[in-house]
Motif scaffolding. Sequence first.
Motif, PDB file in Angstrom:
ATOM      1  N   TYR A  99       0.830  -1.207   0.000  1.00 41.84           N
ATOM      2  CA  TYR A  99       0.000   0.000   0.000  1.00 41.84           C
ATOM      3  C   TYR A  99       0.863   1.255   0.000  1.00 41.84           C
ATOM      4  O   TYR A  99       0.538   2.241  -0.649  1.00 41.84           O
ATOM      5  CB  TYR A  99      -0.966  -0.005   1.183  1.00 41.84           C
ATOM      6  CG  TYR A  99      -2.083  -1.003   1.033  1.00 41.84           C
ATOM      7  CD1 TYR A  99      -2.879  -1.019  -0.111  1.00 41.84           C
ATOM      8  CD2 TYR A  99      -2.344  -1.936   2.016  1.00 41.84           C
ATOM      9  CE1 TYR A  99      -3.901  -1.937  -0.270  1.00 41.84           C
ATOM     10  CE2 TYR A  99      -3.369  -2.856   1.878  1.00 41.84           C
ATOM     11  CZ  TYR A  99      -4.142  -2.844   0.728  1.00 41.84           C
ATOM     12  OH  TYR A  99      -5.152  -3.761   0.587  1.00 41.84           O
ATOM     13  N   LYS A 100       1.958   1.197   0.725  1.00 42.76           N
ATOM     14  CA  LYS A 100       2.878   2.331   0.747  1.00 42.76           C
ATOM     15  C   LYS A 100       3.436   2.575  -0.658  1.00 42.76           C
ATOM     16  O   LYS A 100       3.457   3.717  -1.144  1.00 42.76           O
ATOM     17  CB  LYS A 100       4.017   2.064   1.741  1.00 42.76           C
ATOM     18  CG  LYS A 100       5.032   3.178   1.848  1.00 42.76           C
ATOM     19  CD  LYS A 100       6.079   2.819   2.893  1.00 42.76           C
ATOM     20  CE  LYS A 100       7.433   3.203   2.380  1.00 42.76           C
ATOM     21  NZ  LYS A 100       8.508   2.681   3.195  1.00 42.76           N
ATOM     22  N   ASN A 101       3.861   1.513  -1.323  1.00 41.63           N
ATOM     23  CA  ASN A 101       4.385   1.647  -2.688  1.00 41.63           C
ATOM     24  C   ASN A 101       3.309   2.147  -3.650  1.00 41.63           C
ATOM     25  O   ASN A 101       3.585   2.971  -4.530  1.00 41.63           O
ATOM     26  CB  ASN A 101       4.951   0.320  -3.191  1.00 41.63           C
ATOM     27  CG  ASN A 101       6.200  -0.087  -2.454  1.00 41.63           C
ATOM     28  OD1 ASN A 101       6.871   0.736  -1.850  1.00 41.63           O
ATOM     29  ND2 ASN A 101       6.502  -1.361  -2.469  1.00 41.63           N
ATOM     30  N   PHE A 102       2.095   1.659  -3.470  1.00 36.80           N
ATOM     31  CA  PHE A 102       0.979   2.090  -4.318  1.00 36.80           C
ATOM     32  C   PHE A 102       0.720   3.583  -4.130  1.00 36.80           C
ATOM     33  O   PHE A 102       0.567   4.332  -5.098  1.00 36.80           O
ATOM     34  CB  PHE A 102      -0.257   1.267  -3.989  1.00 36.80           C
ATOM     35  CG  PHE A 102      -1.476   1.670  -4.768  1.00 36.80           C
ATOM     36  CD1 PHE A 102      -1.538   1.464  -6.143  1.00 36.80           C
ATOM     37  CD2 PHE A 102      -2.567   2.234  -4.120  1.00 36.80           C
ATOM     38  CE1 PHE A 102      -2.677   1.824  -6.869  1.00 36.80           C
ATOM     39  CE2 PHE A 102      -3.700   2.600  -4.842  1.00 36.80           C
ATOM     40  CZ  PHE A 102      -3.751   2.398  -6.211  1.00 36.80           C
ATOM     41  N   ALA A 103       0.679   4.023  -2.885  1.00 37.66           N
ATOM     42  CA  ALA A 103       0.439   5.447  -2.589  1.00 37.66           C
ATOM     43  C   ALA A 103       1.561   6.303  -3.160  1.00 37.66           C
ATOM     44  O   ALA A 103       1.307   7.388  -3.718  1.00 37.66           O
ATOM     45  CB  ALA A 103       0.322   5.654  -1.089  1.00 37.66           C
ATOM     46  N   THR A 104       2.781   5.828  -3.074  1.00 40.26           N
ATOM     47  CA  THR A 104       3.918   6.572  -3.637  1.00 40.26           C
ATOM     48  C   THR A 104       3.765   6.716  -5.138  1.00 40.26           C
ATOM     49  O   THR A 104       4.010   7.794  -5.696  1.00 40.26           O
ATOM     50  CB  THR A 104       5.249   5.837  -3.303  1.00 40.26           C
ATOM     51  OG1 THR A 104       5.368   5.734  -1.893  1.00 40.26           O
ATOM     52  CG2 THR A 104       6.437   6.580  -3.885  1.00 40.26           C
TER      53      THR A 104
END
Length: 108
Positions: A99-104
């Motif tokens: 999710y962190k990578n997606f948000a980035t």
Amino acid sequence: AMLSSSHAMLLPYAPNSAVAMPIKFFDAINLRLPVVSSLELEARDLIEMHKIGVYYKSRNPESLSESILAMREDYPSYHRNIRVFADSFSGMYNSSESYKNFATQLVS
């Protein structure tokens, strides 16, 4: 709370659904809940190949009833199979990191 006391997850989808691998399918795997599913395509293939649940024909109450009874008759096997299947992915997927990578990606 309700899912923690559940024994299986129902995945009802319309006939010819374009959904092949819905999030709820992965939720069931993560929660180690066998599935009673009307999904076709890849999800059905995984369910049947790994014996992690049962398929029923969408919009067919008799098929749903037969599938639930079939799972009930051999529930310990389905429960064991879903645990083994889910454990085979442990460590390969970290939802917090994903999710962190997606948000980035969204903000860049």
